[in-house]
Enzyme design. Structure first.
Site, mmCIF file in Angstrom:
data_model
loop_
_atom_site.group_PDB
_atom_site.id
_atom_site.type_symbol
_atom_site.label_atom_id
_atom_site.label_comp_id
_atom_site.label_asym_id
_atom_site.label_seq_id
_atom_site.Cartn_x
_atom_site.Cartn_y
_atom_site.Cartn_z
ATOM 1 N N GLY A 97 0.845 -1.185 0.000
ATOM 2 C CA GLY A 97 0.000 0.000 0.000
ATOM 3 C C GLY A 97 0.884 1.241 0.000
ATOM 4 N N GLY A 154 6.936 -15.817 0.989
ATOM 5 C CA GLY A 154 6.314 -14.701 1.689
ATOM 6 C C GLY A 154 7.151 -13.463 1.487
ATOM 7 C CB CYS A 155 6.881 -10.340 0.710
ATOM 8 S SG CYS A 155 7.581 -8.694 0.509
ATOM 9 C CG HIS A 181 10.917 -11.910 -3.006
ATOM 10 N ND1 HIS A 181 9.721 -12.482 -2.666
ATOM 11 C CD2 HIS A 181 10.988 -10.758 -2.283
ATOM 12 C CE1 HIS A 181 9.102 -11.718 -1.785
ATOM 13 N NE2 HIS A 181 9.855 -10.670 -1.525
ATOM 14 C CD GLU A 182 14.560 -9.460 -1.248
ATOM 15 O OE1 GLU A 182 14.160 -8.273 -1.239
ATOM 16 O OE2 GLU A 182 14.051 -10.344 -0.525
ATOM 17 C CG HIS A 241 10.940 -6.017 -2.947
ATOM 18 N ND1 HIS A 241 9.699 -5.575 -2.581
ATOM 19 C CD2 HIS A 241 11.132 -7.181 -2.270
ATOM 20 C CE1 HIS A 241 9.161 -6.424 -1.708
ATOM 21 N NE2 HIS A 241 10.008 -7.421 -1.508
HETATM 22 ZN ZN LIG Z 1 9.699 -9.034 -0.237
#
Ligand SMILES: [Zn+2]
Ligand SMILES: [Zn+2]
Lengths: 191, 191
Positions: free
Chosen positions: B19, B119-120, B162-163, B166
């Site tokens: 968010g 997950g994160c 995953h990173e 981001h």
């Molecule tokens: Zn993450």
């Protein structure tokens, strides 16, 4: 001596959270002659009680752990007045009294879509943009087993589509624009 | 008299939650001559500190509120031993020491995908199945501004992907099988 563990069983007084298989199962139809039975009436009573406790506009039986085709819908004048005037018009917010649908089916009356932020008590604390049809008709049985149907549009139509999805094991996260998925507290968490 | 409000500013000691727009922005490259500056070194130090505090295997600068292309990766022997033997093999879990990448880029070495639950920390308390490439090469600069690259596969390759996402404003919820999205506490919440 063993401790007696207090363990709750459905219908729950709480809402099951995403990950619970009950939210991903297809809910079973209720035998119409059973609607007036104490068991089904208890599900309906609990559904209304939990919906009002959480102050939400709709709730489905799977969300309280019962895989039956029962939904409750309610949009009070108070809820309406918590929204600014322009939001009421843009989102098509319109109050309606408590409605129970057993074994409901939906027919799309206007297949144009509108996209607004919605949430779900089973994904507590989050929201996202979800497209929904403008106008639908819902038909089914009421809490006394009598045939009922309702044609509506705007926000009431959105609530109907959201709750109908629950009966099919579908959650809004399956239809959302994932880029808009948000923890409703993200801002306070930075303070 | 006005109260003095204590307000935190990035780099945060906490992880921003979904968010927060910082998680959806494209992170800026770091000027290589700035890597050894106190500001960038503070970002790197905080990234490592928060990653270790949360006991996670990777963290990106945007997650601590800094929109710069910096990631930290670490998979300790202790983390490995928290997994059953068969999971270690199936998931391709393999420990590696702390690595920092500044301005990293990724090249896919094996484009077959494997799907596992991930997950994160920015979607705290949830997990879902996400497909990731088997094997990648990551290249960039280390915490001293020296060029480094690393070819790896299995779980380390998953963490890298995953990173890297981001740094491009992408979260795993954009790639997950939404039917597998789960509140990690759903079961206890029914007790
Ligand atoms: Zn993450
Ligand atoms: Zn819902």
């Amino acid at each position: 001596k063993r401790k007696v563990m207090k363990s709750s069983s459905p219908p729950y007084q709480h809402v099951c959270q995403v990950g619970d298989p009950v939210l991903r199962s297809k809910a079973s139809p209720v035998d119409p002659v059973e609607i007036c039975s104490p068991q089904v009436q208890k599900v309906i009573r609990t559904l209304i009680k939990v919906m009002r406790k959480l102050d939400c506009m709709g709730l489905s039986a799977p969300q309280i752990g019962v895989s039956l085709q029962v939904i409750a819908l309610e949009f009070t004048e108070r809820m309406l007045h918590e929204n600014p005037l322009n939001a009421r018009e843009i989102k098509g917010l319109a109050p309606f009294p408590l409605k129970i649908f057993v074994n409901p089916s939906v027919r799309i009356l206007d297949s144009r879509t509108a996209t607004f932020v919605e949430g779900c008590e089973s994904v507590s604390g989050f929201s996202a943009c979800v497209p929904r049809y403008h106008s639908v008709e819902i038909s089914g049985l009421n809490e006394r087993g009598e045939p009922v149907s309702w044609q509506t549009s705007g926000w009431p139509a959105r609530i109907i589509q959201h709750e109908m999805d629950h009966l099919n094991g579908v959650l809004y996260i399956d239809k959302m624009d994932s880029k808009t998925f948000a923890n409703v507290s993200w801002m306070e968490l930075n303070e």
